[in-house]
Motif scaffolding. Structure first.
Motif, mmCIF file in Angstrom:
data_model
loop_
_atom_site.group_PDB
_atom_site.id
_atom_site.type_symbol
_atom_site.label_atom_id
_atom_site.label_comp_id
_atom_site.label_asym_id
_atom_site.label_seq_id
_atom_site.Cartn_x
_atom_site.Cartn_y
_atom_site.Cartn_z
ATOM 1 N N ALA A 126 0.865 -1.188 0.000
ATOM 2 C CA ALA A 126 0.000 0.000 0.000
ATOM 3 C C ALA A 126 0.896 1.231 0.000
ATOM 4 O O ALA A 126 1.657 1.451 0.940
ATOM 5 C CB ALA A 126 -0.912 0.001 1.218
ATOM 6 N N VAL A 127 0.819 2.002 -1.077
ATOM 7 C CA VAL A 127 1.605 3.227 -1.187
ATOM 8 C C VAL A 127 0.709 4.414 -0.826
ATOM 9 O O VAL A 127 -0.408 4.533 -1.332
ATOM 10 C CB VAL A 127 2.173 3.402 -2.609
ATOM 11 N N THR A 128 1.213 5.252 0.062
ATOM 12 C CA THR A 128 0.442 6.406 0.540
ATOM 13 C C THR A 128 1.146 7.706 0.162
ATOM 14 O O THR A 128 2.358 7.836 0.349
ATOM 15 C CB THR A 128 0.264 6.354 2.065
ATOM 16 N N ILE A 129 0.380 8.650 -0.376
ATOM 17 C CA ILE A 129 0.885 9.995 -0.672
ATOM 18 C C ILE A 129 0.076 10.976 0.160
ATOM 19 O O ILE A 129 -1.156 10.984 0.103
ATOM 20 C CB ILE A 129 0.731 10.340 -2.159
ATOM 21 N N VAL A 130 0.777 11.788 0.950
ATOM 22 C CA VAL A 130 0.122 12.765 1.814
ATOM 23 C C VAL A 130 0.865 14.096 1.683
ATOM 24 O O VAL A 130 2.100 14.128 1.663
ATOM 25 C CB VAL A 130 0.126 12.305 3.296
ATOM 26 N N GLN A 131 0.110 15.191 1.606
ATOM 27 C CA GLN A 131 0.715 16.518 1.529
ATOM 28 C C GLN A 131 0.037 17.442 2.547
ATOM 29 O O GLN A 131 -0.924 18.136 2.217
ATOM 30 C CB GLN A 131 0.603 17.076 0.115
ATOM 31 N N PRO A 132 0.548 17.448 3.771
ATOM 32 C CA PRO A 132 -0.066 18.269 4.821
ATOM 33 C C PRO A 132 0.183 19.757 4.596
ATOM 34 O O PRO A 132 0.910 20.159 3.674
ATOM 35 C CB PRO A 132 0.614 17.774 6.093
ATOM 36 N N GLU A 133 -0.407 20.566 5.468
ATOM 37 C CA GLU A 133 -0.302 22.020 5.329
ATOM 38 C C GLU A 133 1.107 22.551 5.556
ATOM 39 O O GLU A 133 1.395 23.722 5.285
ATOM 40 C CB GLU A 133 -1.279 22.715 6.298
ATOM 41 N N THR A 134 2.019 21.709 6.023
ATOM 42 C CA THR A 134 3.408 22.127 6.204
ATOM 43 C C THR A 134 4.124 22.344 4.879
ATOM 44 O O THR A 134 5.189 22.956 4.834
ATOM 45 C CB THR A 134 4.183 21.058 6.993
ATOM 46 N N GLY A 135 3.540 21.817 3.779
ATOM 47 C CA GLY A 135 4.166 21.933 2.468
ATOM 48 C C GLY A 135 5.040 20.760 2.105
ATOM 49 O O GLY A 135 5.563 20.681 0.991
#
Length: 440
Positions: free
Chosen positions: A68-77
């Motif tokens: 399972a590959v996860t991509i996450v882009q939080p508000e930190t940039g």
């Protein structure tokens, strides 16, 4: 702020970095990652939901379990990309577990990954195990190896049984999800062993036709045993056969269950979208859209974030781009008011940094010479004056003079004159032009 790529590893062990007792925890991490960042943005996505069909029969062969590959882009940039894999037995040898390896690309490096999808979707350096004797500190990296391989759009869609119309609907759903609260759930009709590879190919294909502003926010997971909503995740690929159509929370989302031929939540607005139309055209011609995306980045500079995540904005920019790129004024002639309104909208902010739009403005003036359509003459004059107020052009005075000459025996003449008078600088240069030309 560091430009180094950070690493993080997580699994079930006798003890971890944050806990001295047995259980799931971080077991190794780069020094550049703050503990607060790890706990808030990495731990919530350190999980693996094994396929129900394999769990139910007690399957132990890890090669049958899709990663399972996860991509996450939080508000930190930051750009976070991790892979979780099934492990048949943990340190006790009595129960199964999973191992997750994550890369964290800092904001200063993220743009390169945004504009080069192969760096994101063809990583070849995920680890599936870690020897604790190597210590809890992972190295910070300058680069992460990847395969520089171009994908073949039509072969991917054909292999997955996805039509061009369905791809267009998927693109609409993903863009809508990133700009709002709805989620996109996808189930592919492929074997479990191939599931994540196929999901990554489809995700990359969607990514290729997403404007950069959407790419900078996209969150996704390539496999889970059943659909669920999670913060920062817009696209979830779930195990075939696990969708509960009667679940009200799922009813409100975009669902593309290709394993059952069930699709819901897609709006009829897809067929009326200029941007989705040009995206589909590029897809069928196997052309990339980076030229348009760079044009859009330029035009959207200075506008609120909401405009950068609005499909309506890209619909408007499509007409401007095609006219600027191809020199074909049909789109302008079909609806001059709409076209000029759009042009003014994007020129109002940071106009000095938008040479392509200013060039388009001058082409229109040169093409028109004057405005002889009585029904839009007031608006057209206001448009020309407003743009001239942002950036001065010599051709503006000639355009206005010819327009006034055309209407000099019409009551509209005085109204147009007053529009010019309201902008002091345009008026002064206008009067100077008159005094220098005896014909006027």
């Amino acid at each position: 702020m560091s430009r180094k790529i950070q690493q993080h590893m997580y699994t079930r062990e006798r003890k971890g970095i944050f806990h001295d007792t047995a259980g799931y925890d971080t077991i190794a991490v780069s020094e550049g990652l703050e503990p607060s960042f790890v706990k808030k943005y990495l731990h919530p996505f350190c999980y693996y939901h094994a396929p129900k069909t394999l769990r139910e029969r007690g399957e132990k062969d890890p090669s049958l379990y899709p990663p399972a590959v996860t991509i996450v882009q939080p508000e930190t940039g930051d750009l976070v990309m991790g892979q979780a894999v099934f492990i048949p037995s943990d340190f006790t040898g009595t129960r199964s577990t999973y191992f997750m390896h994550t890369y964290v690309i800092p904001p200063l490096r993220k743009e390169e990954w945004v504009q080069r999808p192969e760096m994101l979707f063809h990583l070849e350096a995920f680890q599936t195990a870690y020897d604790l004797s190597n210590g809890p500190v992972l190295p910070e990296l300058d680069v992460v190896p990847f395969h520089d391989t171009a994908i073949l759009e039509h072969e991917i869609l054909k292999a997955l049984g996805i039509s061009h119309d369905h791809f267009q609907q998927l693109l609409f759903a993903v863009m809508t999800s990133i700009s709002g609260k709805k989620k996109v759930f996808i189930s592919l009709n492929v074997p479990l062993q191939e599931y994540t590879n196929c999901a990554l190919l489809l995700l990359e294909l969607l990514y290729l036709y997403l404007p950069y502003s959407y790419r900078r926010n996209l969150g996704a997971i390539t496999f889970t045993s059943e659909p669920e909503t999670k913060t920062y995740i817009h696209v979830t690929f779930f195990e075939p056969g696990t969708l509960n159509i009667g679940d009200r929370s799922i009813e409100k989302q975009f669902v593309f269950d290709f394993s059952r031929g069930f699709i819901s939540g897609v709006s009829a607005a897809v067929e009326q979208s200029e941007y989705l139309g040009i995206a589909l055209q590029h897809l069928t011609e196997m052309k990339r859209m980076d030229d348009f995306f760079k044009f859009a980045e330029m035009a959207l500079a200075g506008l609120p974030e909401g405009e950068k995540h609005s499909l309506a904005s890209y619909n408007q920019l499509t007409g401007l781009y095609l006219t600027w790129k191809n020199g074909d004024f049909d789109l302008y002639l079909n609806d001059k008011l709409r076209f000029l309104n759009n042009l003014v909208k994007y020129l109002q902010l940071k106009s000095e940094e938008k040479p392509e739009l200013l060039e388009l403005f001058l082409r229109i003036l040169d093409n028109e010479k004057m405005t002889d359509d009585w029904s839009i003459a007031r608006f057209y004059t206001e448009f020309v004056v407003s743009v001239n107020n942002l950036v001065r052009f010599e051709g503006v005075c000639l355009f206005l003079l010819e327009t006034l000459r055309f209407y000099q025996k019409d009551p509209l003449y005085l109204e147009l004159w007053k529009i010019i008078e309201r902008d002091r600088l345009t008026y002064e240069s206008f009067v100077c032009s008159i005094s220098e030309e005896p014909d006027y």
